[in-house]
Design a protein around this motif. Structure first.
Motif, PDB file in Angstrom:
ATOM      1  N   ASP A   1       0.802  -1.239   0.000  1.00 39.96           N
ATOM      2  CA  ASP A   1       0.000   0.000   0.000  1.00 39.96           C
ATOM      3  C   ASP A   1       0.822   1.270   0.000  1.00 39.96           C
ATOM      4  O   ASP A   1       0.390   2.291  -0.500  1.00 39.96           O
ATOM      5  CB  ASP A   1      -0.771   0.096   1.327  1.00 39.96           C
ATOM      6  CG  ASP A   1      -1.980  -0.777   1.348  1.00 39.96           C
ATOM      7  OD1 ASP A   1      -2.262  -1.375   0.315  1.00 39.96           O
ATOM      8  OD2 ASP A   1      -2.618  -0.854   2.414  1.00 39.96           O
ATOM      9  N   GLU A   2       1.952   1.207   0.677  1.00 41.80           N
ATOM     10  CA  GLU A   2       2.674   2.449   0.941  1.00 41.80           C
ATOM     11  C   GLU A   2       3.751   2.666  -0.105  1.00 41.80           C
ATOM     12  O   GLU A   2       4.551   1.784  -0.390  1.00 41.80           O
ATOM     13  CB  GLU A   2       3.316   2.393   2.334  1.00 41.80           C
ATOM     14  CG  GLU A   2       2.294   2.279   3.438  1.00 41.80           C
ATOM     15  CD  GLU A   2       1.948   3.618   4.064  1.00 41.80           C
ATOM     16  OE1 GLU A   2       2.501   4.659   3.650  1.00 41.80           O
ATOM     17  OE2 GLU A   2       1.118   3.612   4.992  1.00 41.80           O
ATOM     18  N   MET A   3       3.773   3.875  -0.693  1.00 40.38           N
ATOM     19  CA  MET A   3       4.769   4.169  -1.720  1.00 40.38           C
ATOM     20  C   MET A   3       5.530   5.439  -1.372  1.00 40.38           C
ATOM     21  O   MET A   3       4.989   6.344  -0.731  1.00 40.38           O
ATOM     22  CB  MET A   3       4.075   4.349  -3.059  1.00 40.38           C
ATOM     23  CG  MET A   3       3.414   3.063  -3.507  1.00 40.38           C
ATOM     24  SD  MET A   3       2.884   3.168  -5.193  1.00 40.38           S
ATOM     25  CE  MET A   3       4.433   3.231  -6.035  1.00 40.38           C
TER      26      MET A   3
ATOM     27  N   TYR B   1      -3.554   4.806  11.517  1.00 36.39           N
ATOM     28  CA  TYR B   1      -2.236   4.161  11.496  1.00 36.39           C
ATOM     29  C   TYR B   1      -1.828   3.640  12.876  1.00 36.39           C
ATOM     30  O   TYR B   1      -2.399   4.038  13.891  1.00 36.39           O
ATOM     31  CB  TYR B   1      -1.172   5.187  11.056  1.00 36.39           C
ATOM     32  CG  TYR B   1      -1.376   5.701   9.654  1.00 36.39           C
ATOM     33  CD1 TYR B   1      -0.982   4.943   8.554  1.00 36.39           C
ATOM     34  CD2 TYR B   1      -1.985   6.928   9.438  1.00 36.39           C
ATOM     35  CE1 TYR B   1      -1.180   5.416   7.262  1.00 36.39           C
ATOM     36  CE2 TYR B   1      -2.189   7.408   8.143  1.00 36.39           C
ATOM     37  CZ  TYR B   1      -1.780   6.649   7.058  1.00 36.39           C
ATOM     38  OH  TYR B   1      -1.981   7.105   5.792  1.00 36.39           O
ATOM     39  N   GLY B   2      -0.766   2.815  12.886  1.00 35.40           N
ATOM     40  CA  GLY B   2      -0.063   2.550  14.135  1.00 35.40           C
ATOM     41  C   GLY B   2       0.769   3.792  14.433  1.00 35.40           C
ATOM     42  O   GLY B   2       1.381   4.347  13.523  1.00 35.40           O
ATOM     43  N   ILE B   3       0.782   4.228  15.695  1.00 32.85           N
ATOM     44  CA  ILE B   3       1.518   5.451  16.048  1.00 32.85           C
ATOM     45  C   ILE B   3       2.573   5.112  17.107  1.00 32.85           C
ATOM     46  O   ILE B   3       2.273   4.406  18.081  1.00 32.85           O
ATOM     47  CB  ILE B   3       0.550   6.534  16.602  1.00 32.85           C
ATOM     48  CG1 ILE B   3      -0.553   6.863  15.583  1.00 32.85           C
ATOM     49  CG2 ILE B   3       1.319   7.798  17.019  1.00 32.85           C
ATOM     50  CD1 ILE B   3      -0.087   7.585  14.321  1.00 32.85           C
TER      51      ILE B   3
ATOM     52  N   VAL C   1       1.010   2.214  19.468  1.00 34.33           N
ATOM     53  CA  VAL C   1      -0.393   1.852  19.635  1.00 34.33           C
ATOM     54  C   VAL C   1      -1.069   1.849  18.259  1.00 34.33           C
ATOM     55  O   VAL C   1      -0.769   2.687  17.406  1.00 34.33           O
ATOM     56  CB  VAL C   1      -1.077   2.781  20.678  1.00 34.33           C
ATOM     57  CG1 VAL C   1      -0.749   4.236  20.423  1.00 34.33           C
ATOM     58  CG2 VAL C   1      -2.579   2.593  20.718  1.00 34.33           C
ATOM     59  N   GLU C   2      -1.933   0.860  18.045  1.00 38.92           N
ATOM     60  CA  GLU C   2      -2.586   0.726  16.731  1.00 38.92           C
ATOM     61  C   GLU C   2      -3.804   1.638  16.647  1.00 38.92           C
ATOM     62  O   GLU C   2      -4.702   1.575  17.479  1.00 38.92           O
ATOM     63  CB  GLU C   2      -2.985  -0.751  16.515  1.00 38.92           C
ATOM     64  CG  GLU C   2      -3.624  -1.062  15.174  1.00 38.92           C
ATOM     65  CD  GLU C   2      -2.675  -0.921  13.962  1.00 38.92           C
ATOM     66  OE1 GLU C   2      -1.466  -0.734  14.151  1.00 38.92           O
ATOM     67  OE2 GLU C   2      -3.168  -0.995  12.824  1.00 38.92           O
ATOM     68  N   LYS C   3      -3.815   2.491  15.668  1.00 37.36           N
ATOM     69  CA  LYS C   3      -4.941   3.356  15.313  1.00 37.36           C
ATOM     70  C   LYS C   3      -5.612   4.025  16.528  1.00 37.36           C
ATOM     71  O   LYS C   3      -6.792   3.789  16.813  1.00 37.36           O
ATOM     72  CB  LYS C   3      -5.957   2.558  14.496  1.00 37.36           C
ATOM     73  CG  LYS C   3      -5.300   1.942  13.249  1.00 37.36           C
ATOM     74  CD  LYS C   3      -6.279   1.385  12.249  1.00 37.36           C
ATOM     75  CE  LYS C   3      -5.574   0.917  10.993  1.00 37.36           C
ATOM     76  NZ  LYS C   3      -5.373  -0.490  10.827  1.00 37.36           N
ATOM     77  N   PRO C   4      -4.845   4.856  17.256  1.00 36.23           N
ATOM     78  CA  PRO C   4      -5.424   5.508  18.443  1.00 36.23           C
ATOM     79  C   PRO C   4      -6.331   6.677  18.052  1.00 36.23           C
ATOM     80  O   PRO C   4      -6.229   7.202  16.941  1.00 36.23           O
ATOM     81  CB  PRO C   4      -4.181   6.051  19.157  1.00 36.23           C
ATOM     82  CG  PRO C   4      -3.223   6.329  18.047  1.00 36.23           C
ATOM     83  CD  PRO C   4      -3.476   5.282  16.983  1.00 36.23           C
TER      84      PRO C   4
ATOM     85  N   SER D   1       3.593   8.024  12.267  1.00 37.18           N
ATOM     86  CA  SER D   1       2.809   6.823  11.971  1.00 37.18           C
ATOM     87  C   SER D   1       3.707   5.738  11.377  1.00 37.18           C
ATOM     88  O   SER D   1       4.662   6.028  10.648  1.00 37.18           O
ATOM     89  CB  SER D   1       1.705   7.165  10.975  1.00 37.18           C
ATOM     90  OG  SER D   1       2.265   7.449   9.720  1.00 37.18           O
ATOM     91  N   ILE D   2       3.361   4.501  11.687  1.00 42.37           N
ATOM     92  CA  ILE D   2       4.073   3.351  11.109  1.00 42.37           C
ATOM     93  C   ILE D   2       3.695   3.307   9.633  1.00 42.37           C
ATOM     94  O   ILE D   2       2.520   3.314   9.277  1.00 42.37           O
ATOM     95  CB  ILE D   2       3.648   2.056  11.824  1.00 42.37           C
ATOM     96  CG1 ILE D   2       4.018   2.145  13.312  1.00 42.37           C
ATOM     97  CG2 ILE D   2       4.272   0.839  11.155  1.00 42.37           C
ATOM     98  CD1 ILE D   2       3.517   0.983  14.145  1.00 42.37           C
ATOM     99  N   SER D   3       4.737   3.291   8.775  1.00 37.58           N
ATOM    100  CA  SER D   3       4.443   3.506   7.362  1.00 37.58           C
ATOM    101  C   SER D   3       4.556   2.238   6.521  1.00 37.58           C
ATOM    102  O   SER D   3       4.742   2.317   5.306  1.00 37.58           O
ATOM    103  CB  SER D   3       5.353   4.594   6.812  1.00 37.58           C
ATOM    104  OG  SER D   3       6.676   4.153   6.872  1.00 37.58           O
TER     105      SER D   3
HETATM  106  C1  G1P Z   1      -1.296  -1.415   8.844  1.00 31.47           C
HETATM  107  C2  G1P Z   1      -0.686  -1.422  10.246  1.00 31.47           C
HETATM  108  C3  G1P Z   1      -0.553   0.003  10.770  1.00 31.47           C
HETATM  109  C4  G1P Z   1       0.249   0.825   9.779  1.00 31.47           C
HETATM  110  C5  G1P Z   1      -0.387   0.759   8.383  1.00 31.47           C
HETATM  111  C6  G1P Z   1       0.493   1.442   7.343  1.00 31.47           C
HETATM  112  O1  G1P Z   1      -2.646  -0.990   8.919  1.00 31.47           O
HETATM  113  O2  G1P Z   1      -1.503  -2.211  11.104  1.00 31.47           O
HETATM  114  O3  G1P Z   1       0.088  -0.005  12.031  1.00 31.47           O
HETATM  115  O4  G1P Z   1       0.326   2.179  10.222  1.00 31.47           O
HETATM  116  O5  G1P Z   1      -0.573  -0.587   7.957  1.00 31.47           O
HETATM  117  O6  G1P Z   1      -0.161   1.572   6.105  1.00 31.47           O
HETATM  118  P1  G1P Z   1      -3.709  -1.190   7.709  1.00 31.47           P
HETATM  119  O7  G1P Z   1      -3.514  -0.021   6.792  1.00 31.47           O
HETATM  120  O8  G1P Z   1      -3.383  -2.486   7.066  1.00 31.47           O
HETATM  121  O9  G1P Z   1      -5.060  -1.168   8.360  1.00 31.47           O
END
Ligand code: G1P
Length: 299
Positions: A134-136, A172-174, A192-195, A205-207
Motif C-alpha cells: 500500500d505504501e509508496m 495508522y499505528g503510532i 499503539v494501533e490506530k489511536p 505513523s508506522i508507514s
Molecule cells: C497497517 C498497520 C498500521 C500501519 C499501516 C500502514 O494498517 O496495522 O500499524 O500504520 O498498515 O499503512 P492497515 O492499513 O493495514 O489497516
C-alpha cells in the motif's frame, strides 16, 4: 553479530475492501500506479535494498500475484518473435531467480501479525523485512535501503515512520518516541494501533516498512486479538520494544498511502511526473483538467 537482512515478507492476503468494486476480483496489490502494480514497486524496493528472498503471504483470489512473478510464456514468445525487446524486458527482466520466491496461504484473514506469523518456519532465526504494498515513497534512495543501513549499524528492530496530521493518526499505528526525533533515526518506547487523536503518543505513523528480529514470532504468539478483532503486529511489537531495542527511521520525502483512494490517485500523478517519458504530457493533462474542473458534472 548483526545478521544481514536477506529475506522479505509481503503480506498480500487482505480483502482490499477500501477499493471495491475494483478489488472484487483483482487483488488490491495488483492495482497499477502508472503502469506497474503496487506489489512490484514493493518487491523492487526490497531488491534494491539488497534482499534476496521474497515470501508472499497470500490468500484465495490472489493468484494473479503469483502469476505476475512468473514467466508468461505465450506473451514472451510473441514479444520475442516480434523483437519487442523493451516490452519483453518489462515482462521478465525483474523476476526473481528460481527458488528465491515463495507463496504461503494465510488461510484466514486474521490480521497483519497473523499474516507474518504464517512465515515463521521459513524465516527461522533470521532478521527479516516486511513491506506493505500500500505504501509508496518517492525518493532517490529506496526507503528500505535507509532502514537496512540503520539495521546493519545497530541491529534490533527498525520501523519506517512518517509524520501525519492529527486527523490522520487514527488510521495508522503510532509510535511513542523515547527522545529527540530530529535525526536519521530515533528510539521508541512503545506504539499503539490506530489511536484516537487525543490518545496518540506522537504524530509519527508506522508507514508499512519494518525490519524485525525473529523473536517477534514469540510476541505474536502471545498477542491477543486487538483492534478490529485481529492479531495486530503493532501489539506484538509494543510488547517486544521493552526487551529489544527498536528504532524508528523517519521518511521525510513524499509518501503515498495507496490504501486509500486519494493517496492512490496522488501516487499515480506523482509517479507519472517523476518519469522523463511522461512528465510534460502529465503536466499538460493536469492543467487542462484544472481549467475544465468547473465543467465536470459532480455526482
Ligand atoms: C497497517 C498497520 C498500521 C500501519 C499501516 C500502514 O494498517 O496495522 O500499524 O500504520 O498498515 O499503512 P492497515 O492499513 O493495514 O489497516
Amino acid at each position: 553479530m548483526i545478521k544481514p537482512v536477506e529475506v522479505a515478507v509481503f503480506p498480500v492476503g487482505g480483502l482490499g475492501t477500501r477499493f471495491l468494486p475494483a478489488t472484487k476480483s483483482i487483488p488490491k496489490e495488483m492495482l497499477p500506479v502508472v503502469d506497474k502494480p503496487l506489489i512490484q514497486y514493493a518487491y523492487e524496493q526490497a531488491k534494491e535494498a539488497g534482499i534476496k528472498q521474497f515470501i508472499f503471504i497470500t490468500g484465495r483470489n490472489k493468484n494473479t500475484i503469483t502469476n505476475h512473478f512468473d514467466h508468461a510464456f505465450e506473451l514472451q514468445k510473441v514479444l520475442d518473435e516480434k523483437e519487442k525487446k523493451a516490452m519483453l524486458s518489462q515482462v521478465k527482466d525483474w523476476l526473481p531467480e528460481a527458488g528465491n520466491i515463495a507463496f504461503i496461504r494465510q488461510q484466514e484473514p486474521k490480521g497483519l501479525g497473523h499474516a507474518i506469523y504464517c512465515a515463521h518456519h521459513f524465516i527461522g532465526d533470521r532478521p527479516f523485512a516486511v513491506l506493505l504494498a500500500d505504501e509508496m515513497y518517492l525518493s532517490e534512495k529506496p526507503f528500505m535501503k535507509s532502514m537496512v543501513d540503520i539495521h546493519n549499524q545497530y541491529g534490533g528492530n527498525v520501523i519506517g515512520v512518517g509524520e501525519v496530521s492529527e486527523e490522520k493518526v487514527s488510521s495508522y499505528g503510532i509510535v511513542a518516541p523515547s527522545g529527540a526525533t530530529d535525526g536519521d533515526y530515533f528510539t521508541i518506547k512503545g506504539m499503539v494501533e490506530k489511536p484516537k487523536s487525543e490518545d496518540a503518543p506522537s504524530r509519527f505513523s508506522i508507514s508499512g516498512q519494518y525490519i524485525l528480529q525473529p523473536e517477534i514470532f514469540h510476541y505474536i504468539e502471545q498477542a491477543k486479538a486487538g483492534k478490529d478483532g485481529e492479531i495486530q503486529l503493532t501489539d506484538a511489537l509494543n510488547a517486544m520494544v521493552k526487551d529489544v531495542p527498536t528504532r524508528a527511521v523517519p521518511f521525510r520525502g513524499m509518501r503515498f498511502d495507496c490504501g486509500n483512494k486519494q493517496g492512490f490517485l496522488a501516487a499515480n500523478i506523482a509517479f507519472a511526473l517523476s518519469r522523463k517519458d511522461m512528465r510534460e504530457e502529465t503536466l499538460e493533462t493536469l492543467k487542462t483538467l484544472v481549467n475544465q474542473a468547473d465543467d465536470i458534472p459532480v455526482q
